[in-house]
Write an enzyme that holds these catalytic residues in place. Structure first.
Site, mmCIF file in Angstrom:
data_model
loop_
_atom_site.group_PDB
_atom_site.id
_atom_site.type_symbol
_atom_site.label_atom_id
_atom_site.label_comp_id
_atom_site.label_asym_id
_atom_site.label_seq_id
_atom_site.Cartn_x
_atom_site.Cartn_y
_atom_site.Cartn_z
ATOM 1 N N SER A 75 114.020 43.242 91.117
ATOM 2 C CA SER A 75 114.589 41.794 91.346
ATOM 3 C C SER A 75 115.080 40.947 90.559
ATOM 4 C CB SER A 75 113.490 40.953 92.410
ATOM 5 O OG SER A 75 112.296 40.995 91.558
ATOM 6 N N LYS A 80 112.967 36.330 102.198
ATOM 7 C CA LYS A 80 114.211 36.318 101.638
ATOM 8 C C LYS A 80 115.435 36.380 102.580
ATOM 9 C CE LYS A 80 111.365 38.367 97.805
ATOM 10 N NZ LYS A 80 110.918 37.193 97.311
ATOM 11 N N HIS A 90 113.722 43.032 98.440
ATOM 12 C CA HIS A 90 115.097 42.389 98.072
ATOM 13 C C HIS A 90 116.206 43.269 98.546
ATOM 14 C CE1 HIS A 90 113.578 39.152 95.396
ATOM 15 N NE2 HIS A 90 112.731 39.941 94.930
HETATM 16 C C1 LIG Z 1 109.283 43.225 95.670
HETATM 17 C C2 LIG Z 1 108.517 42.023 96.216
HETATM 18 N N1 LIG Z 1 107.366 42.552 97.043
HETATM 19 C C3 LIG Z 1 106.710 41.560 97.517
HETATM 20 C C4 LIG Z 1 106.817 40.254 97.295
HETATM 21 C C5 LIG Z 1 106.163 39.130 97.928
HETATM 22 O O1 LIG Z 1 106.648 38.560 99.098
HETATM 23 P P1 LIG Z 1 106.163 37.247 99.753
HETATM 24 O O2 LIG Z 1 107.127 36.131 99.052
HETATM 25 O O3 LIG Z 1 106.348 37.340 101.308
HETATM 26 O O4 LIG Z 1 104.894 37.208 99.528
HETATM 27 C C6 LIG Z 1 107.954 39.833 96.502
HETATM 28 C C7 LIG Z 1 108.622 38.258 96.304
HETATM 29 O O5 LIG Z 1 109.040 37.806 95.612
HETATM 30 C C8 LIG Z 1 109.016 40.881 95.839
HETATM 31 O O6 LIG Z 1 109.774 40.494 95.247
#
Ligand SMILES: Cc1ncc(COP(=O)(O)O)c(C=O)c1O
Length: 394
Positions: free
Chosen positions: A183, A242, A211
């Site tokens: 990301s 997102k 993402h």
């Molecule tokens: C690859 C990845 N996994 C999990 C998450 C966590 O998601 P959440 O914001 O729903 O807790 C994120 C959030 O930035 C992420 O980029």
């Protein structure tokens, strides 16, 4: 002085940075986070959200949320396991499994909790988790919470992954886990090679596509569908925070694995269920995304337009394949100064420093929305040009 709070009193780094006027966190928006977002009462070009499909202010999303609030109230006051399951949750899981083209789905209250629950619930003592070194913190924490042993391979380095796999006992359980889209750089995981190695070494494969879902794949199903490998990847996890413009997390996989996770993932069992308006907006988002070819094309063309404009100006942008467009600054103080100058000129982007990226890779993370207009992108490039010249970046 007593030990627990001694370090607290000594920890003044945020206050020191605030005194320098460079503290970039907890900046409050005072309205909907869209392409233009009001911050401290002033409109800013928002180039720092994960609202890739631009759905946060879509009228049908807002209506779906309001209707659910009226019909189901403000919360479920319990875990999915007990009194916290609504018919709406089941409808969402059924729709999501179909959308992601997997047998079953389970939803969690955040993506973070999804990784904690899936990794620690599914792997046990004696198993191995093999994890990319740049995986998201929630994967790292899921590995920490599991009784399995974690082995880390170099970022997107398939030779190193194979070296790790070769070093593990043949008869032990193995789960390879990788982000689908990294990301900060906007690059894709090498899913075909990951699938091949997992097959070759009898490992299971889990891709966290937080993402990628929404704009990749032929109907938004994400990076795994983009590579046509839905059957080869055992578990796909993701977030609704997102592209889905809501909150929550999910895992899609076979029904028997879902059944196991439902009864072993502690972050699912011991935490309250998703709020009704969140569930309803996610259901609506799936519908809009499924029929969202135009949005998908637009977010990608917006990103490439912005990226090529930055390159023409002379910025270092890396090699993104997604709506994430980094601008490398490579200096931990300068990145904050540039961030502040951009905001003063009317653009919000996210400054990223260690541990978000390695020391020396400090960057401004820009992310495009399907709803950014060409004019807004031109304005953003003008702001970057002004600030870039001021800081000798171009
Ligand atoms: C690859 C990845 N996994 C999990 C998450 C966590 O998601 P959440 O914001 O729903 O807790 C994120 C959030 O930035 C992420 O980029």
């Amino acid at each position: 002085m007593e030990k627990i709070f001694k370090k607290v009193q000594k920890y003044t780094l945020p206050q020191d940075v605030k005194k320098m006027g460079l503290y970039p966190y907890f900046i409050p928006a005072d309205g909907i986070i869209g392409p233009i977002t009001s911050i401290y009462g002033k409109p800013k070009l928002m180039f720092g959200s994960n609202n890739y499909m631009g759905l946060t202010n879509h009228p049908e999303m807002i209506k779906a949320g309001c209707d659910a609030l009226k019909n189901y109230g403000t919360g479920c006051t319990g875990s999915r396991f007990l009194n916290g399951t609504l018919e709406l949750h089941l409808e969402l899981e059924e729709k999501l499994a179909k959308f992601m083209e997997k047998e079953g789905a389970i939803t969690f209250s955040t993506g973070y909790q999804t990784n904690l629950g899936v990794l620690s619930g599914l792997t046990h003592k004696g198993d191995f988790i093999i994890s990319d070194e740049l995986n998201h913190a929630s994967i790292v924490d899921g590995c920490r919470l599991s009784y399995a042993e974690t082995k880390v391979y170099k970022h997107n380095d398939m030779e190193d992954l194979e070296r790790v796999l070769q070093s593990l006992p043949k008869n032990k359980g193995k789960l390879i886990v990788s982000d689908g889209v990294f990301s900060m750089e906007g690059s894709l995981a090498l899913v075909p090679q990951l699938a091949e190695l997992s097959e070759q070494y009898s490992a299971r494969l889990m891709i966290d596509d937080a993402h990628g879902v929404g704009y990749l794949g032929d109907h938004g199903e994400g990076v795994v569908g983009h590579f046509n490998l839905t059957n080869e990847v055992d578990l796909i996890v993701g977030t609704f925070s997102k592209s889905f413009a809501s909150i929550g997390g999910f895992c899609v996989t076979n029904d028997d694995v879902i059944n196991y996770i439902q009864h072993h993932a502690r972050s699912f069992i011991f935490s309250a269920s998703l709020l009704p308006p969140a569930v309803a907006t996610i259901i609506k988002a799936i519908e809009l995304i499924e029929n969202g070819d135009d949005m998908r094309k637009k977010v990608m063309s917006n990103a490439r337009l912005f990226e090529s404009g930055l390159r023409k100006l002379g910025f270092e942008t890396g090699a993104s394949q997604t709506p994430v467009v980094p601008v490398y600054i490579r200096d931990e103080i300068k990145v904050l100064k540039v961030w502040k100058a951009l905001l003063a000129e009317g653009l919000y982007a996210n400054p990223v420093r260690a541990p978000g990226v390695a020391v020396g890779d400090e960057l401004l993370r820009n992310s495009l929305m399907a709803t950014h207009t060409d004019e807004q992108i031109r304005d953003a490039l003008e702001i970057y040009e002004t600030v870039g010249l001021k800081f000798d970046l171009i």
